[in-house]
Design a protein around this motif. Structure first.
Motif, PDB file in Angstrom:
ATOM      1  N   ARG A 130       0.827  -1.213   0.000  1.00  0.00           N
ATOM      2  CA  ARG A 130       0.000   0.000   0.000  1.00  0.00           C
ATOM      3  C   ARG A 130       0.858   1.259   0.000  1.00  0.00           C
ATOM      4  O   ARG A 130       0.701   2.149  -0.822  1.00  0.00           O
ATOM      5  CB  ARG A 130      -0.922  -0.014   1.212  1.00  0.00           C
ATOM      6  CG  ARG A 130      -1.959   1.066   1.173  1.00  0.00           C
ATOM      7  CD  ARG A 130      -2.861   1.073   2.394  1.00  0.00           C
ATOM      8  NE  ARG A 130      -2.185   1.584   3.567  1.00  0.00           N
ATOM      9  CZ  ARG A 130      -2.011   0.902   4.690  1.00  0.00           C
ATOM     10  NH1 ARG A 130      -2.450  -0.357   4.782  1.00  0.00           N
ATOM     11  NH2 ARG A 130      -1.376   1.432   5.708  1.00  0.00           N
ATOM     12  N   GLN A 166      -7.615   0.369   0.341  1.00  0.00           N
ATOM     13  CA  GLN A 166      -6.621   1.448   0.465  1.00  0.00           C
ATOM     14  C   GLN A 166      -5.434   1.180  -0.457  1.00  0.00           C
ATOM     15  O   GLN A 166      -4.908   2.089  -1.100  1.00  0.00           O
ATOM     16  CB  GLN A 166      -6.151   1.593   1.915  1.00  0.00           C
ATOM     17  CG  GLN A 166      -7.243   2.106   2.859  1.00  0.00           C
ATOM     18  CD  GLN A 166      -7.954   3.345   2.326  1.00  0.00           C
ATOM     19  OE1 GLN A 166      -7.317   4.279   1.815  1.00  0.00           O
ATOM     20  NE2 GLN A 166      -9.287   3.332   2.396  1.00  0.00           N
ATOM     21  N   THR A 167      -5.044  -0.104  -0.487  1.00  0.00           N
ATOM     22  CA  THR A 167      -3.931  -0.473  -1.391  1.00  0.00           C
ATOM     23  C   THR A 167      -4.342  -0.210  -2.844  1.00  0.00           C
ATOM     24  O   THR A 167      -3.596   0.407  -3.616  1.00  0.00           O
ATOM     25  CB  THR A 167      -3.586  -1.963  -1.207  1.00  0.00           C
ATOM     26  OG1 THR A 167      -3.389  -2.204   0.185  1.00  0.00           O
ATOM     27  CG2 THR A 167      -2.342  -2.355  -1.978  1.00  0.00           C
TER      28      THR A 167
END
Ligand code: ADP
Ligand code: MN
Length: 956
Positions: free
Chosen positions: A764, A803-804
């Motif tokens: 991420r 989120q990544t």
């Protein structure tokens, strides 16, 4: 000064009574009468022998004469002349000399010469009366005589300067107060003056006409209006006497008279509590109350008596004093009234007259009990020596002589103290009642106990009786059987006898025939023999039967004996059952004791256990407390650590967010994509904190050095790696740092990290760092050349973490903004990965995808319009078009705008027409041309529709 009703407290009631002698007053008086005190001389008939006393309670008025010493006047007037009186004190006689040749001799109870001491006067005249008063009798001491002869000196002298001069009043009260108990007894006085037939209270001078009240039943005289002052001690009395004297003086001055014209009367009330043995003990009728009285033996009795001490007015005749005119005459008459009345009464009493004019004056009413009443009375007559007053002296002496003839009937006044008696009896009744109740209770309990026992005994007796009767029945049955058997045997016996008789008859017959038949003698003898044999046999049998009968009788006797025994057994049983009961009770008590002992032991054991547990509990509690303290300390420590961590985390996340945003804003400027806002979510932190965090990061950067930070990216420690990547990602947000990071090998390090690491956080954050670096146009090329797009596509395909994916999509979206890299981006799978991330459905990811596609379509459209490129869009094969056409309208406004923008750019390219029509995009294009919120997009859509004949056809 307190004033009260007449006389001492309480009331007179009780009264068994005997009255002897002259019942001058009171009629059927109810006063308890007792025998007179020791000295009781005289009787009414004893005119000559004055000292004799023969009536049990009759007592004569005693009279003493006192001669005053010659005073100055006597000396002046009489010169050396001898006095008119001659005393023979040892004979108790007085000779009154009329002149040198005529004199008379008088005998008195006491004769005092001019030298007689006040003490001797008191002891001879007043003390016997005082003692009698203390014993419960009324008493009177009175002084009579001419003015100036010493009446007041004798009676009322205080003796303040010379104690030997103390008069009768003071000495009497001294004796009384010394003899009584201050706790149970009571002495009070009233002090009055009688003047002109008016009684004035000398202790309460405003009371000027006090009435005299006589009890018609008892004849008691009282003065309910006069102040009665209880005496505390002799000083108190002296004060009162002085106070009274002063009042007497003041009253007389006001009336313009002399004290010698008034009578002064001191009334002393004495009340004493005594306990006397009840005389009625053993009386025939005894009530329960009397029983109680007998039990207590004593009846509380109150003795009430009154002592009058009277200082009379001068006895002289008024005419002699010379004041016989005007109001003085009135006064003289009145003074004479009381004194004359007294003289008349004394005369009448002395002569045993049937009528005594007691009621004629107040003085005689007051003195009713003193002369001819129930009081013991002493009179002292005072005379002067001077011949000038011969007639006065003579009349005084005659007065005394007459008074000596008066006999009083002294009576003891007792009353039962009902109040204390009541209290005492109530107390006794209470205690006896409770005692009775206790005894009743005990009796009831005992009775119940005995009844219970009796019932048990009765039951056991009934049981015994039952067994006894059954036994008896059995015995009787057996007895019956026996009797039957005996009867049977008897019958048998009788049968045998009968047979015997028959046989005997036969024998006789046979003998006869034998004798008749001598011939047959031989035959006969054999016959005889047989007969005797059979006889013998029968006799034997009879004998056996008789024996059997005897045996049966013996057995019968035995059975009777047995029966008797059985009866005894029954009786014994009763006794033994009692004994058994007792032993049973003992056993039960033993058992009870044992049980008690056991339970006590158990209790002790339990108590020991309990105390053990308590101490254990205390220990555990202590431990718990220390543990709690430790836990609290640790919790505190942890909280502080957590706070620190939180702070650090916040700082980091804000920094990265800031950098990312800064990155996108940069992208906007460099690539110039769209006029619309490109949306990137960020944490809701205020912008104010950002500069601080930036400062911290740049500080770290300066202090640690970029090369050192980049070296940490290769660290073996995952945590260190993560932190290092975060720092680098943040640094990459600043365009000044972007080139340096790439120059010092940061890009290579990040790419290799993305390739080698399996950790999602690394993925991420590294993607974020690349996204930041990809904002820079020159870096975009480097990233592509070094295989960054491929690596990012890999991460996108492997991960689902939104989120990544957001970071990866952001990085690819930035790369989409460079038209030169489009082909390579497509070849490396970047476009496919970007569109593929649509699966996430997360708004942030979708927003980045839309931005990337918009960037791509815009750049592509520009390159086509500038002639750098030709042909169908590179986005077509990757399914992007279909997503754009069918994309849900639920996306955020900015995402929708990006998609609309991308779609409109694609629509400009005629090479895309077929794809757009087959995917159903015309409809969408029409919708955008009408509904898009942005003017430029609506214009672009309309331009595409209008410039493309194929579209126009489709619409129609
Ligand atoms: P009365 O009682 O008649 O009024 P008082 O007691 O006032 O007489 O006496 C008159 C006066 O005589 C007083 O001054 C008194 O002190 C004095 N007096 C009376 N008797 C005696 C006595 N026995 N010894 C000394 N003085 C006496
Ligand atoms: Mn006087």
């Amino acid at each position: 000064m307190s004033s009260a009703g007449g006389g001492p407290r309480g009331s007179v009631r009780p009264e068994r009574h005997v009255q002897t002698g002259r019942g001058g007053n009171g009629g059927s008086s109810s006063t308890r009468t007792k025998s007179a005190p020791p000295k009781r001389p005289s009787s009414s008939s004893a005119k000559s022998s004055v000292d004799s006393d023969n009536a049990a309670d009759a007592i004569r008025v005693r009279v003493a004469v006192r001669l005053r010493p010659k005073n100055n006047e006597d000396f002046i007037e009489d010169g050396d002349f001898t006095s008119c009186v001659e005393l023979q004190p040892e004979a108790k006689k007085l000779r009154l000399k009329k002149n040198n040749w005529s004199s008379e001799l008088y005998k008195f109870d006491e004769v005092f010469t001019e030298g007689a001491s006040q003490r001797r006067i008191y002891e001879a005249v007043a003390k016997p009366v005082v003692e009698s008063v203390l014993e419960g009798y009324n008493g009177t001491v009175m002084a009579y005589g001419q003015t100036g002869t010493g009446k007041t000196y004798t009676m009322g002298r205080l003796g303040k300067d010379d104690p030997s001069e103390r008069g009768i009043m003071v000495r009497a009260l001294e004796d009384i107060l010394a003899s009584i108990s201050s706790l149970t007894d009571f002495v009070a006085i009233s002090y009055l003056q009688l003047y002109l037939e008016s009684l004035q209270d000398l202790l309460a001078p405003d009371k000027i006409n006090i009435p005299i009240v006589e009890d018609p039943k008892s004849g008691d005289v009282s003065l309910p209006g006069a102040a009665v002052v209880e005496l505390r001690d002799i000083d108190h009395f002296n004060e009162l006497l002085q106070f009274g004297e002063a009042n007497r003086y003041a009253a007389n001055t006001k009336l313009n008279t002399e004290s010698s014209r008034s009578h002064a009367i001191l009334v002393v009330h004495v009340q004493r509590s005594v306990k006397v043995k009840d005389e009625n003990e053993g009386a025939s009728v005894v009530s329960s109350t009397d029983d109680l009285l007998a039990a207590s033996n004593h009846v509380p009795i109150v003795l009430k008596s009154k002592l009058l001490i009277v200082d009379l007015a001068g006895s002289e005749r008024i005419d002699k004093s010379g004041s016989v005119e005007g109001p003085m005459l009135e006064e003289a008459k009145f003074i004479n009234l009381s004194l004359t009345s007294l003289g008349k009464c004394i005369n009448a009493l002395a002569e045993n007259s049937p009528y005594i004019p007691t009621r004629d004056s107040k003085l005689t009413r007051l003195l009713r009990d003193s002369f001819g009443g129930t009081a013991r009375t002493s009179l002292i007559i005072t005379i002067g020596p001077s011949a000038r007053y011969y007639s006065e002296t003579s009349s005084t002496i005659l007065f005394g002589q007459r008074a000596m003839k008066i006999v009083n009937t002294v009576k003891l006044k007792e009353e039962v103290d009902y109040e204390s008696l009541y209290k005492k009896l109530e107390c006794q009744v209470d205690s006896l009642t409770s005692e009775l109740e206790r005894i009743q209770k005990i009796r009831q309990d005992e009775k119940a106990k005995i009844e219970r026992k009796l019932r048990k005994q009765e039951e056991s007796l009934a049981e015994t009786k039952r067994t006894f009767t059954t036994k008896c029945e059995n015995f009787e049955k057996e007895n019956d059987c026996m009797t039957m058997e005996i009867k049977k045997l008897m019958e048998e016996l009788n049968d045998e006898r009968d047979q015997n008789k028959i046989l005997s008859g036969r024998i006789v017959e046979m003998e006869m025939s034998l004798s008749q038949n001598k011939q047959q003698q031989l035959e006969n003898s054999t016959y005889k023999k047989a007969l005797s044999d059979s006889t013998q046999m029968y006799e034997d049998r009879i004998k056996a039967l008789l024996e059997q009968v005897e045996k049966e009788q013996a057995r019968c006797a035995y059975l009777e004996l047995e029966m008797h025994g059985a009866r005894q057994v029954v009786a014994n049983n009763e006794n033994s059952s009692k004994m058994q009961e007792n032993s049973k009770v003992n056993e039960l008590q033993k058992e009870l004791r044992k049980l008690k002992e056991e339970s006590r032991n158990e209790i002790q054991h339990l108590e020991a256990k309990n105390s053990e547990l308590l101490s254990e509990k205390d220990l555990i509690y202590e431990e718990l407390k220390s543990m709690q303290e430790k836990v609290m300390q640790e919790a505190k420590h942890r909280r502080s650590l957590e706070d620190e961590i939180l702070k650090l985390k916040k700082a980091l996340s804000e920094n990265s967010a800031v950098q990312l945003e800064r990155g996108t804003s940069m992208l906007r400027t460099t690539s110039g994509v769209g006029g619309g806002a490109i949306y990137l979510p960020r944490t809701g932190k205020s912008r104010d904190t950002i500069p601080n965090q930036k400062d911290t990061i740049s500080k770290i950067f300066e202090e640690v050095g970029l090369s050192n930070i980049l070296a940490l990216l290769k660290s073996e420690d995952l945590d260190v790696q993560i932190h290092a990547v975060k720092v680098v990602a943040n640094l990459a947000a600043e365009d000044i740092n972007q080139e340096r990071i790439v120059e010092e090998g940061g890009l290579d390090a990040l790419l290799s990290l993305l390739e080698t690491s399996e950790n999602t956080t690394i993925h991420r954050v590294t993607a974020g760092a690349l996204a930041n670096l990809a904002m820079n146009g020159s870096n975009q090329g480097l990233i592509m050349n070094k295989g960054g797009a491929r690596l990012l596509a890999n991460v996108a395909n492997k991960n689902d973490d939104p989120q990544t994916l957001r970071m990866v999509a952001g990085a690819i979206a930035n790369l989409c903004g460079n038209e030169k890299l489009h082909v390579k981006l497509k070849e490396d799978g970047g476009i496919k990965a970007l569109v593929g991330m649509v699966r996430s459905g997360h708004a942030d990811v979708i927003a980045q995808i839309a931005r990337g596609i918009a960037n791509f379509a815009k750049c592509e459209s520009r390159a086509i319009s500038q002639g750098h490129r030709k042909g169908r869009s590179l986005l077509m094969d990757e399914g992007a078009l279909k997503w754009m056409v069918t994309s849900p309208t639920t996306f955020s406004a900015s995402t929708r705008r990006h998609i609309e923008l991308a779609f409109c750019h694609l629509s400009q390219n005629e090479e895309n027409t077929r794809d757009i029509i087959t995917s159903g995009g015309i409809k969408e294009l029409v919708r955008i041309s009408q509904e898009s919120t942005r003017d430029d997009i609506r214009i672009l859509a309309k331009k595409a529709l209008n410039s493309n004949p194929a579209f126009l056809r489709e619409i129609q």
